[in-house]
Enzyme design. Structure first.
Site, PDB file in Angstrom:
ATOM      1  N   MET A  94       0.843  -1.196   0.000  1.00  0.00           N
ATOM      2  CA  MET A  94       0.000   0.000   0.000  1.00  0.00           C
ATOM      3  C   MET A  94       0.876   1.243   0.000  1.00  0.00           C
ATOM      4  SD  MET A  94      -2.734  -1.212   2.914  1.00  0.00           S
ATOM      5  CE  MET A  94      -1.557  -2.259   3.777  1.00  0.00           C
ATOM      6  N   ILE A 152       1.547  -5.193   8.177  1.00  0.00           N
ATOM      7  CA  ILE A 152       2.962  -4.907   8.355  1.00  0.00           C
ATOM      8  C   ILE A 152       3.215  -3.413   8.191  1.00  0.00           C
ATOM      9  CG2 ILE A 152       5.304  -5.403   7.528  1.00  0.00           C
ATOM     10  CD1 ILE A 152       4.175  -8.025   6.379  1.00  0.00           C
ATOM     11  N   GLY A 182       1.652   4.243   4.317  1.00  0.00           N
ATOM     12  CA  GLY A 182       2.476   3.315   3.549  1.00  0.00           C
ATOM     13  C   GLY A 182       2.770   2.035   4.308  1.00  0.00           C
ATOM     14  N   SER A 183       2.408   0.890   3.764  1.00  0.00           N
ATOM     15  CA  SER A 183       2.527  -0.344   4.529  1.00  0.00           C
ATOM     16  C   SER A 183       2.336  -1.550   3.614  1.00  0.00           C
ATOM     17  CB  SER A 183       1.500  -0.352   5.662  1.00  0.00           C
ATOM     18  OG  SER A 183       0.248   0.116   5.181  1.00  0.00           O
ATOM     19  N   ARG A 184       2.174  -2.718   4.219  1.00  0.00           N
ATOM     20  CA  ARG A 184       2.103  -3.979   3.471  1.00  0.00           C
ATOM     21  C   ARG A 184       1.160  -4.938   4.188  1.00  0.00           C
ATOM     22  NH1 ARG A 184       6.752  -6.857   0.692  1.00  0.00           N
ATOM     23  NH2 ARG A 184       6.393  -9.117   0.840  1.00  0.00           N
TER      24      ARG A 184
END
Length: 215
Positions: A94, A152, A182-184
């Site tokens: 993301m 994450i 911002g991430s996963r």
């Protein structure tokens, strides 16, 4: 105004309001020359915390939907570090322009929840799955299939929010968490699953099917 407020994620409403007040104050006392930067900042924060209603794309109980908006950055066979089994891992990255609300990928029971503190490496890197701050959910579907979904943190993400817990029954498409800036999100699936996405695909939470589970 109420419609605009409802369109913004609860996690960001006070932040948006604060920046609006700041931009307005600077504009009143110093003018547009000094306030334009803060106005752009308000627009950025509003778009980041947008949280549109998201109907489930396909309620088929054999399909695992994406839990996040973003881009597929990994489709690999690996060991599930939580259930210690061979698995397929699908990772969604993301960026700051994606919707950051996370949604339950498939209906079932939450068997366990793990929070692990860690680093804040760039979330597009595979090593972020093992090194970054993360929160994992073990879901057992209504047909008894195990799925693990992991939020994450990323390079500038500093807070993972997860609103569900162990022993809770959840429904596909249910909003359950949020990660800031911002991430996963990783999903670990049985190796017999049929993957429906490829590297680089853009996906939407509760709308895009990632795989079909084995019977």
């Amino acid at each position: 105004m109420r419609r605009l407020i409802s369109w913004i994620a609860p996690e960001g409403r006070y932040l948006v309001a604060g920046f609006v007040v700041l931009a307005f104050t600077v504009h009143v006392f110093l003018g547009l020359v000094f306030s334009w930067f803060f106005i752009l900042l308000v627009l950025f924060v509003i778009q980041f915390f947008r949280d549109p209603q998201r109907p489930v794309g396909n309620p088929d109980p054999s399909l695992v939907m994406s839990a996040a908006d973003g881009r597929i950055v990994s489709v690999t066979q690996t060991e599930d570090p939580y259930l210690k089994r061979p698995s397929i891992k699908i990772s969604v990255f993301m960026n700051v322009f994606n919707v950051h609300s996370n949604r339950i990928p498939i209906s079932g029971l939450i068997c366990n929840k793990w929070y692990t503190p860690g680093k804040f490496l760039h979330a597009s890197l595979d090593k972020s799955s093992d090194n970054n701050e993360r929160c994992a959910l073990w879901l057992k579907t209504n047909r008894g299939v195990d799925v693990v979904c992991v939020q994450i943190a990323g390079l500038i993400a500093r807070r993972i929010l997860c609103y569900v817990d162990s022993s809770q029954t959840v429904e596909i498409g249910q909003r359950y968490g949020f990660i800031r800036f911002g991430s996963r999100l990783d999903i670990y699936l049985p190796v017999e699953s049929r993957v429906l996405v490829s590297l680089g695909d853009k996906v939407k939470a509760a709308t895009t099917a990632l795989c079909e589970l084995p019977e």
